[in-house]
Scaffold this motif. Structure first.
Motif, PDB file in Angstrom:
ATOM      1  N   LYS A 801       0.828  -1.296  -0.050  1.00 22.38           N
ATOM      2  CA  LYS A 801       0.147  -0.164   0.154  1.00 22.38           C
ATOM      3  C   LYS A 801       0.676   1.197  -0.071  1.00 22.38           C
ATOM      4  O   LYS A 801       0.564   2.338  -0.457  1.00 22.38           O
ATOM      5  CB  LYS A 801      -0.816   0.018   1.109  1.00 22.38           C
ATOM      6  N   SER A 802       2.037   1.283   0.554  1.00 20.92           N
ATOM      7  CA  SER A 802       3.077   2.291   0.766  1.00 20.92           C
ATOM      8  C   SER A 802       3.910   2.479  -0.345  1.00 20.92           C
ATOM      9  O   SER A 802       4.915   3.391  -0.372  1.00 20.92           O
ATOM     10  CB  SER A 802       3.303   2.639   2.062  1.00 20.92           C
ATOM     11  N   ASN A 804       6.054   3.004  -3.610  1.00 21.11           N
ATOM     12  CA  ASN A 804       5.770   4.043  -4.436  1.00 21.11           C
ATOM     13  C   ASN A 804       5.654   3.524  -6.028  1.00 21.11           C
ATOM     14  O   ASN A 804       5.465   4.583  -6.899  1.00 21.11           O
ATOM     15  CB  ASN A 804       7.239   5.114  -4.436  1.00 21.11           C
TER      16      ASN A 804
END
Length: 880
Positions: A801-802, A804
């Motif tokens: 989810k985080s 890049n």
């Protein structure tokens, strides 16, 4: 001068004249030999000291896609022994000095000698008991023990007169000769006995003597005493050569892998020739000392990498030392291979797998045996393999440098102590139930293929981690939920469902007929295609499977899966392969034909076991019938047993329509009459009828009826059942989804170059099949896979989810069997992914044996993406 005519010619005068003539003859001969023809006879006298010494060619280099070296050669200082009549006289005295210097300098003697001591044993580079037996017989025959046996049992026969039966007897007797007896035989043969040497020293001398003897079969070649000695040690020996007859220092290229384990699964390794020596002799190899590629790129491209040997004609002095070089043929290096592998991505994949498996073992108790895994990364637009990781790994330098294969490493690679490992495994898993030995015999039974075996065990549940096994290309594993995108594609393309198809997931699938399955996880409520992929809804995809079956029968799912490289149509001319150059297994998707053949094998075994036991699962008892093959079976009995077994398989495959009771009755009666193990049982017609009814129940009522159930398709739709694929196939499948539907042939070799790095061949991308799947349907599936990695309920969201770069993924967990807990195993953890979503470049598959859940291995894919997109920044391999 006045002559006395009265003086007589006496016998003394005649004797003087004869002596004078003899001296004249001798002097004339000496003048002829030493003056007139001296050069010719000098050359003849010296011919015994003129020899050709072969020079190994440097193997071609192996580079990664960015020209980083994966395999090369380095010049090693080598201590060698030249055996001559003079150097043999001082052999033991010389070797004592040599070994003292080596020991003082902590340099190892080269030791590829398969006969070991403490305890006496053979160590051959194979984990196959049958191959080991063949190699042991060859070892004994090469040393002349077969001649000793021949003299004992066939004293009056020459070797050429031996019959095949005689040769079998010799092999039988050779097999009985223990390693210690072989050692004692060689001690006497090489005249090492009676000198007060220790056992260790005897073996050190034996290694040199034996190597010299074996190399005589392939021409003259110095014996390597120590490979890879330091420059300082080489200098010491060079200073002492006058005191060491036969000893010399030379250099030779040795295969070197600068990155150690990195890429070993793709590279393979090199090793001394052991099998099929005649084939290599015909190709010009010295089978006593040459190395060849084993597995991987080293093995497949052996002919390109090996180069051409050189050699030099030299003159040796009486001590076996080169005093003059008379001629030379330069060795020619092998060709260079540039691979598609990216060294840094490869290293990242291997490290991530190791770290991730360690974390899983420490965090999730059921996954305590997560010791084996694989990861594959592919360029989705070319089919180039960027990483091919298999764990556990190995350092190929161990095999290329003599002496580095320690007893501990040999045991790990080729001869694991499965009894010791099994006991530790059983106790650590709490599986013993108070009877460790009983459980050991159940989970790691003695190998029945080996006659009179009392020590060698089998790993029937695939528990022991094998470093030399390529889990990426050879392990065929169930895909679990990673197969659900394929089910969605088949449903959409066939028209069984539309993109808007949705349903209520209440945690249960009911086909409305005779199949109901409840799931421990689920009950997600209303789900459409995107949501079903995000949460991995089993009822949704089983429902798609039901609709597929109603639309096109049992093979419609396979029809689409084959386009994506998940198997091939059985009995077709399509080659089952991904295109990779190195050896691979190739898994198959569920289809009626394959399912039928699997059932035929499995239920035949069940039938044979039940008949031999004399009772079935319903409590019926009957006289035992043995359909297993025995060495004592006559040809007639073998024929009858084969006919019965063929009939059983036919009954399983075709059901009641082809069940022929009269044929069974006839064959069983023939077997009872012909088989010595059966004919005294007095089996009645009524008992034969009972036996036939038992066979009918197993083959028709059980096996064939199951073949016709819809459950097979439903299970296949969620990646369970008989469908199994390699991590390599899974990577190719997801790459095809990512690039819009073109399945490429996967490949490891990018370019082939000559020794001057000029391009000989440039391997271009090659499309194996255009699936012609609708772009809209693929987009719908990719949308769901995006939610797996980024959605609120996605099974890989915690990892990605985080991140890049936007990733699309699908996780999976597939059981090994219903009773996997009884032997300490848990589910395979599988994952497929690609990135970036909008313009896919790279696709990844990850599989960890006993990893328990696909979400746990997502960090491995993340680490690979980190290296590809961010050059390794922020990689985190812990499961979240």
């Amino acid at each position: 001068m006045r002559v006395d005519k009265n003086k007589k010619f006496t016998r003394f005068t005649a004797f003087v004249i004869i002596i004078f003539l003899v001296f004249i003859g001798i002097i004339s001969r000496l003048v002829y030999l030493q003056v007139l023809n001296s050069q010719q006879f000098k050359e003849k006298a010296n011919n015994r000291s003129i020899r050709e010494i072969p020079e190994a060619a440097p193997r071609g280099e192996i580079l990664d896609r960015n020209n980083n070296v994966l395999a090369t050669n380095k010049q090693n200082y080598m201590l060698v022994y030249n055996e001559t009549s003079e150097s043999k006289k001082d052999f033991f005295k010389t070797m004592n000095k040599v070994f003292d210097i080596l020991d003082e300098r902590k340099q190892e003697q080269t030791d590829d000698f398969e006969l070991k001591i403490n305890p006496y044993r053979f160590e051959f580079k194979s984990d196959d008991p049958k191959v080991k037996k063949v190699l042991e017989l060859r070892f004994k025959k090469d040393r002349g023990l077969d001649e000793e046996v021949r003299k004992k049992f066939f004293k009056g026969k020459h070797k050429e007169e031996l019959t095949d039966k005689d040769k079998e007897k010799i092999d039988e007797e050779l097999a009985k000769i223990t390693p210690k007896e072989v050692f004692d035989f060689l001690v006497k043969q090489y005249e090492i006995d009676g000198k007060g040497y220790s056992l260790k020293d005897k073996r050190r001398y034996m290694i040199v003597k034996d190597t010299a003897k074996m190399q005589r079969f392939s021409g003259y070649k110095p014996v390597t005493i120590a490979n890879d000695i330091s420059k300082e040690t080489a200098t010491i020996f060079l200073q002492k050569l006058n005191d060491l007859p036969g000893i010399d220092v030379t250099t030779q290229p040795v295969r070197y892998y600068p990155n150690k384990e990195v890429g070993a699964a793709a590279l393979g390794y090199i090793s001394k020739i052991s099998g099929d020596r005649d084939k290599y002799k015909e190709k010009g190899y010295d089978v006593s000392s040459d190395y060849i590629g084993i597995n991987g790129i080293e093995g497949i491209y052996e002919d390109r990498l090996k180069g051409s040997k050189g050699g030099k004609i030299v003159k040796l002095n009486k001590n076996g030392r080169i005093v003059e070089e008379l001629g030379r043929r330069e060795p020619y290096p092998g060709q260079t291979l540039q691979l598609t592998i990216d060294k840094d991505i490869q290293a990242a994949a291997e490290k991530a797998l190791d770290d991730n498996m360690k974390y899983i073992r420490a965090t999730y108790p059921k996954a305590g045996n997560a010791t084996r895994g694989a990861a594959v990364a592919v360029d989705v637009n070319t089919g180039e393999i960027l990483a091919l990781a298999s764990r556990p790994g190995f350092d190929p330098n161990i095999f290329s440098t003599p002496g580095k294969l320690t007893p501990e490493k040999y045991k790990e690679f080729f001869n694991p102590n499965l009894a010791e490992f099994g006991r530790n495994y059983i106790n650590s898993k709490g599986l013993s139930g108070g009877d460790t030995e009983g459980k050991l015999n159940e989970l790691f039974p003695l190998d029945k293929r080996i006659k009179n075996n009392k020590t060698i065990r089998e790993d029937i549940h695939d528990v022991y981690p094998k470093p030399l096994y390529n889990y990426a290309t050879m392990s065929v594993v169930p895909p679990g939920s990673t197969f659900k995108p394929m089910t969605a594609i088949a449903g959409l393309e066939s028209g069984a469902i539309g993109q808007g198809f949705s349903m209520d997931d209440n945690g249960v699938f009911d086909d409305g007929k005779n199949f109901i399955r409840k799931f421990d996880v689920g009950a997600y409520g209303p789900v459409d295609l995107t949501k079903a992929l995000e949460v991995s809804s089993n009822p949704y995809f089983m429902t798609v499977g039901k609709k597929l079956r109603e639309t096109g029968g049992d093979d419609i799912l396979a029809k689409y899966a084959w386009k994506f490289g998940l198997g091939v149509p059985p009995n077709s001319d399509v080659k089952p392969a991904t295109g990779i150059e190195i050896p691979e297994n190739f898994g198959q998707v569920f289809n009626k034909y394959s399912m039928t053949k699997i059932y035929a094998r499995q239920y035949l075994w069940q039938t044979m076991s039940t008949l031999k036991e004399g009772k079935d699962s319903r409590g019926n008892r009957f006289p035992s019938i043995d359909l297993y093959d025995r060495d004592s079976d006559t040809e007639k009995v073998k024929e009858i047993k084969t006919s019965i077994k063929d009939l059983v398989k036919q009954s399983i495959e075709e059901g009641s329509k082809k069940f022929n009771s009269e044929e069974y009755k006839k064959l069983f009666k023939q077997l009872i009459t012909e088989d010595s193990a059966q004919k005294n049982k007095n089996i009645s017609d009524k008992e034969i009828s009972t036996i036939i009814n038992v066979v009918r129940y197993i083959t028709v009522s059980d096996a064939n009826s199951q073949l016709r159930l819809g459950a097979n398709m439903y299970n296949a739709s969620i990646g369970q059942g008989i469908s199994s694929f390699t991590p390599l196939q899974l990577a190719n499948y997801v790459a095809t989804i990512a690039n819009g539907g073109d399945r490429y042939n996967l490949h490891l070799v990018k370019k082939i170059l000559d020794s001057d790095k000029n391009v000989i061949q440039d391997i271009k991308p090659e499309i194996a099949e255009k699936t012609n799947v609708s772009k809209e349907n693929l987009a719908a599936v990719r949308s769901g896979m995006t939610e797996v990695a980024r959605g609120a309920a996605g099974t890989a969201t915690n990892t990605f989810k985080s991140f890049n770069v936007k990733v699309a993924a699908k996780t999976g967990s597939a059981d090994i069997s219903e009773n996997q807990g009884e032997f300490g195993r848990t589910s395979y953890a599988t994952l497929i992914a690609f990135a970036p979503i909008d313009n896919p470049k790279i696709a990844v598959s990850v599989v960890v044996f006993d990893g328990q859940h696909g979400g746990y291995v997502a960090p491995v894919a993340k680490a690979i993406f980190e290296q590809y997109f961010n050059k390794g920044k922020k990689a985190d391999t812990k499961s979240k």
